[in-house]
Design a protein around this motif. Sequence first.
Motif, PDB file in Angstrom:
ATOM      1  N   ASP A  24       1.196  -1.256  -0.009  1.00  0.00           N
ATOM      2  CA  ASP A  24      -0.014   0.245   0.108  1.00  0.00           C
ATOM      3  C   ASP A  24       0.643   1.340   0.259  1.00  0.00           C
ATOM      4  OD1 ASP A  24      -1.974  -0.881   0.265  1.00  0.00           O
ATOM      5  OD2 ASP A  24      -2.585  -0.780   2.666  1.00  0.00           O
ATOM      6  N   ALA A  25       1.707   1.105   0.937  1.00  0.00           N
ATOM      7  CA  ALA A  25       2.929   2.772   0.940  1.00  0.00           C
ATOM      8  C   ALA A  25       3.292   2.059  -0.039  1.00  0.00           C
ATOM      9  CB  ALA A  25       3.363   2.300   2.627  1.00  0.00           C
ATOM     10  N   ASP A  26       3.732   1.186  -0.859  1.00  0.00           N
ATOM     11  CA  ASP A  26       4.770   1.523  -2.298  1.00  0.00           C
ATOM     12  C   ASP A  26       3.891   2.133  -3.079  1.00  0.00           C
ATOM     13  OD1 ASP A  26       6.240   1.242  -4.381  1.00  0.00           O
ATOM     14  OD2 ASP A  26       5.346  -0.908  -4.991  1.00  0.00           O
ATOM     15  N   LEU A  27       2.934   1.272  -3.690  1.00  0.00           N
ATOM     16  CA  LEU A  27       1.345   3.149  -4.110  1.00  0.00           C
ATOM     17  C   LEU A  27       1.370   3.730  -3.817  1.00  0.00           C
ATOM     18  CD1 LEU A  27      -0.780  -0.359  -5.310  1.00  0.00           C
ATOM     19  CD2 LEU A  27       0.894   0.754  -6.411  1.00  0.00           C
ATOM     20  N   ILE A  28       1.317   4.345  -2.805  1.00  0.00           N
ATOM     21  CA  ILE A  28       0.649   5.531  -1.947  1.00  0.00           C
ATOM     22  C   ILE A  28       2.137   6.625  -2.877  1.00  0.00           C
ATOM     23  CG2 ILE A  28       0.955   7.526  -0.295  1.00  0.00           C
ATOM     24  CD1 ILE A  28      -0.279   5.032   1.688  1.00  0.00           C
ATOM     25  N   GLY A  29       3.053   6.030  -2.497  1.00  0.00           N
ATOM     26  CA  GLY A  29       4.155   6.338  -3.050  1.00  0.00           C
ATOM     27  C   GLY A  29       4.674   7.308  -3.775  1.00  0.00           C
ATOM     28  N   ARG A  30       3.854   6.570  -4.813  1.00  0.00           N
ATOM     29  CA  ARG A  30       4.047   6.123  -6.910  1.00  0.00           C
ATOM     30  C   ARG A  30       3.013   6.981  -7.122  1.00  0.00           C
ATOM     31  NH1 ARG A  30       7.907   2.726  -9.147  1.00  0.00           N
ATOM     32  NH2 ARG A  30       8.341   1.677  -7.364  1.00  0.00           N
ATOM     33  N   ARG A  31       2.298   8.020  -5.870  1.00  0.00           N
ATOM     34  CA  ARG A  31       1.272   8.856  -6.591  1.00  0.00           C
ATOM     35  C   ARG A  31       0.580   8.460  -6.956  1.00  0.00           C
ATOM     36  NH1 ARG A  31       4.636  13.938  -6.915  1.00  0.00           N
ATOM     37  NH2 ARG A  31       2.401  15.249  -7.131  1.00  0.00           N
ATOM     38  N   VAL A  32      -0.549   7.563  -7.428  1.00  0.00           N
ATOM     39  CA  VAL A  32      -0.974   6.790  -8.427  1.00  0.00           C
ATOM     40  C   VAL A  32      -2.665   7.651  -8.417  1.00  0.00           C
ATOM     41  CG1 VAL A  32      -0.412   4.666  -7.832  1.00  0.00           C
ATOM     42  CG2 VAL A  32      -1.675   4.945  -6.438  1.00  0.00           C
ATOM     43  N   ASP A  33      -3.278   7.585  -9.160  1.00  0.00           N
ATOM     44  CA  ASP A  33      -4.593   8.675  -9.213  1.00  0.00           C
ATOM     45  C   ASP A  33      -5.459   7.722  -8.774  1.00  0.00           C
ATOM     46  OD1 ASP A  33      -3.337  11.245 -10.549  1.00  0.00           O
ATOM     47  OD2 ASP A  33      -3.341   9.417 -12.025  1.00  0.00           O
ATOM     48  N   ALA A  34      -5.680   6.651  -8.863  1.00  0.00           N
ATOM     49  CA  ALA A  34      -6.529   6.112  -8.458  1.00  0.00           C
ATOM     50  C   ALA A  34      -6.574   4.036  -7.959  1.00  0.00           C
ATOM     51  CB  ALA A  34      -7.751   5.735  -8.990  1.00  0.00           C
TER      52      ALA A  34
END
Lengths: 45, 260
Positions: free
Chosen positions: B18-28
């Motif tokens: 989860d943290a990894d995807l947040i760090g990649r600033r996903v749009d959804a």
Amino acid sequence: MRPRRLLLFVFTVAPLLWPVGAGAQQQRNPVVGFLGIAPQGGTRR
Amino acid sequence: MVEYRRAESDRSRIPALDADLIGRRVDAFATPDPGAATTAKRGMTVIPIVFVHVADPVAMGLVESYNRPGGNVPGVANFEGLAGKKLEALRDLVPAATRIGYLVDHKSSFWPGELEGVVQAGKTLGLEIVLLPAEQPHESEPALAAAKGTGLGAILVQSPSTLFFSQRERIQQLLVRDVLPATCPPGWGPSDGCLVDLWSADEPYLAGVLVGRILKGAKPADLPVMRPTKFKMSINTKTAKTLSLTIPPSILARADEVIE
């Protein structure tokens, strides 16, 4: 480019190009994050 | 573009992914796992989170209501009725079975009322539900052996379940060994060993529709929770033959897939 022309470019033309670059950044393709639990292949249910 | 992350059946990896995807600033953010959606909701207050395969998102605290989810978490909910449909299929395919074992992993329970829902569905169908808990990989075998020893007529395998997905081949081997009619463990349909499988066919599509709406500017809080409308049934006639079961033509006619 001569120093005077360079200065002219920096202070006149370059600022006009800034919004174009910023706009291009905003139009990046959207990114969707997907977090699956099952190994690759997953489940259909 | 989609950034895929997979926990490889290990739930302890969810927070880091989860943290990894947040760090990649996903749009959804989309996930077919209620636990991952709940974890994501704690960490993502702005990024829209689309859940799928969640039975009761209100009870799980993901949304405020079905019509007005509020917050940033819309999604697709479905499972409260699927276990009942599976029980009904077992009753039709194995009419002699009045006591049904429910192979269940409490840790994978996908909604708070799941067990009660199955027991209630059993009552409605005139079936006694006997719980067969298995929360560790080594517990499936004794659970199914107990089912055979106590004369249970058929097995409902909890699905979805991370544990049973990772063990699906072993479970199917045990079902063959113990000659037990059963619904399929989570996976890709009724391969050798299990008798019948049911699933909702349009859930991933609906989740994609929600993601598309969000990317086009819709507010997640205004997107009602969607429900699947298409359900499919697969029957394995080879397993039926092994179990000496005759599948009524009316049920075969209802099946979307017949594995021979």
